[in-house]
Design a protein around this motif. Structure first.
Motif, short mmCIF file in Angstrom:
data_model
loop_
_atom_site.label_atom_id
_atom_site.label_comp_id
_atom_site.label_asym_id
_atom_site.label_seq_id
_atom_site.Cartn_x
_atom_site.Cartn_y
_atom_site.Cartn_z
N LYS A 60 0.83 -1.20 0.00
CA LYS A 60 0.00 0.00 0.00
C LYS A 60 0.87 1.26 0.00
O LYS A 60 0.60 2.21 -0.75
N ALA A 61 1.92 1.25 0.84
CA ALA A 61 2.81 2.41 0.92
C ALA A 61 3.57 2.62 -0.39
O ALA A 61 3.71 3.75 -0.88
N VAL A 62 4.07 1.53 -0.97
CA VAL A 62 4.83 1.63 -2.23
C VAL A 62 3.93 2.12 -3.36
O VAL A 62 4.31 2.99 -4.15
N ASN A 63 2.74 1.57 -3.46
CA ASN A 63 1.81 1.99 -4.51
C ASN A 63 1.44 3.46 -4.38
O ASN A 63 1.31 4.18 -5.38
N ALA A 64 1.27 3.91 -3.13
CA ALA A 64 0.97 5.32 -2.91
C ALA A 64 2.17 6.20 -3.28
O ALA A 64 2.01 7.27 -3.88
N ARG A 119 14.78 -7.31 -7.55
CA ARG A 119 13.55 -7.97 -8.01
C ARG A 119 13.75 -9.46 -8.25
O ARG A 119 12.83 -10.25 -8.07
N GLU A 120 14.96 -9.84 -8.63
CA GLU A 120 15.23 -11.23 -8.97
C GLU A 120 15.13 -12.17 -7.77
O GLU A 120 14.95 -13.38 -7.95
N ILE A 121 15.25 -11.65 -6.54
CA ILE A 121 15.24 -12.55 -5.38
C ILE A 121 13.90 -13.27 -5.25
O ILE A 121 13.82 -14.33 -4.64
N VAL A 122 12.85 -12.71 -5.83
CA VAL A 122 11.52 -13.33 -5.76
C VAL A 122 11.52 -14.71 -6.42
O VAL A 122 10.86 -15.63 -5.95
N VAL A 165 14.64 0.03 -3.23
CA VAL A 165 13.67 -0.96 -2.75
C VAL A 165 12.25 -0.54 -3.12
O VAL A 165 11.44 -1.36 -3.55
N VAL A 166 11.95 0.73 -2.97
CA VAL A 166 10.62 1.24 -3.33
C VAL A 166 10.38 1.04 -4.82
O VAL A 166 9.31 0.57 -5.24
N GLU A 167 11.38 1.37 -5.64
CA GLU A 167 11.22 1.23 -7.08
C GLU A 167 11.12 -0.24 -7.50
O GLU A 167 10.43 -0.58 -8.46
N ALA A 168 11.80 -1.12 -6.76
CA ALA A 168 11.76 -2.55 -7.08
C ALA A 168 10.37 -3.13 -6.82
O ALA A 168 9.93 -4.06 -7.50
N ASN A 169 9.68 -2.60 -5.80
CA ASN A 169 8.30 -2.99 -5.51
C ASN A 169 8.16 -4.52 -5.40
O ASN A 169 7.39 -5.15 -6.13
N ILE A 170 8.91 -5.08 -4.48
CA ILE A 170 8.96 -6.54 -4.33
C ILE A 170 7.71 -7.04 -3.59
O ILE A 170 7.43 -6.57 -2.49
N PRO A 171 6.98 -7.98 -4.17
CA PRO A 171 5.87 -8.56 -3.43
C PRO A 171 6.40 -9.40 -2.27
O PRO A 171 7.46 -10.01 -2.37
N ASN A 172 5.68 -9.40 -1.16
CA ASN A 172 6.07 -10.21 0.00
C ASN A 172 7.47 -9.85 0.52
O ASN A 172 8.24 -10.74 0.91
N LEU A 173 7.77 -8.56 0.54
CA LEU A 173 9.11 -8.13 0.96
C LEU A 173 9.41 -8.53 2.40
O LEU A 173 10.50 -9.02 2.70
#
Length: 216
Positions: A60-64, A119-122, A165-173
């Motif tokens: 939510k914070a990243v999307n905002a 992003r690749e860590i996902v 990190v914000v720009e990477a927008n990793i799901p389940n960070l």
């Protein structure tokens, strides 16, 4: 233990450079790696469930934040104002290089590399490979800083990496951070890799609690 995992681990050579470690210790470490790898999907599903609320807050914070201007995002991440124009110019330059060149050198697009490695860590199941990608992301963030500063420390690096990190927008960070924390060897926790993992977890907590709003 699955017989296949046991057979693979038994064939692992003794790792060089471990000093007086006993072969049994090496086997135990390799077995642990194989078991985690084999059960990764199930294990990580549990972590995603356990840290669902925290990750929802981060998303939510990243999307905002993504809806704000570039300079407002820099401000939110704690980047000093004297770096805003430099970073904006750098990102424009990197975008142009990616248009003009099929594979521009990593040192010419450090911001893009830092974001990409994170992003690749996902998609990575092996813990050590996740840690290596985190290291490469931080290294690229350092290359970016070196384009502006001859000398810098954590006070300059962490806001830049938070921006990455914000720009990477990793799901389940948060789940990623806690999985890494829980399954790292004790020796790794006290190493540079452990330090970086702890910093990523700190950044995730910072973003989770972020009051997303334009700069005053």
């Amino acid at each position: 233990i699955n017989a296949e995992y046991g057979e693979k681990a038994a064939k692992q050579p003794v790792i060089e450079g471990l000093g007086n470690y006993e072969p049994q210790t090496n086997l135990k470490i390799e077995l642990k790696k194989l078991i985690i790898h084999g059960l990764y999907t199930t294990l990580f599903a549990l972590y995603k469930h356990n840290y669902k609320l925290q990750d929802e807050k981060i998303i939510k914070a990243v999307n905002a934040a993504k809806k704000l201007s570039l300079k407002d995002r820099m401000w939110l991440c704690g980047i000093e104002q004297n770096s805003w124009q430099f970073l904006e110019d750098q990102l424009k330059s990197e975008d142009q290089k990616k248009i003009e060149q099929l594979n521009p050198p990593d040192d010419e697009i450090p911001f893009h590399v830092a974001v990409s490695k994170l992003r690749e860590i996902v998609a990575i199941k092996e813990l050590n490979k996740k840690l290596e990608n985190i290291r490469q992301s931080v290294y690229s963030a350092e290359l970016l800083l070196k384009k502006q500063f001859s000398r810098f420390g954590a006070d300059e690096l962490l806001p830049f990496w938070c921006f990455v990190v914000v720009e990477a927008n990793i799901p389940n960070l948060k789940a990623e951070c806690m999985f890494i924390e829980d399954f790292m060897e004790d020796s790794t926790k006290s190493s540079y890799f452990g330090y970086l993992a702890a910093q990523l977890e700190a950044v995730s907590t910072f973003i989770e609690k972020l009051d997303v709003r334009p700069k005053p």
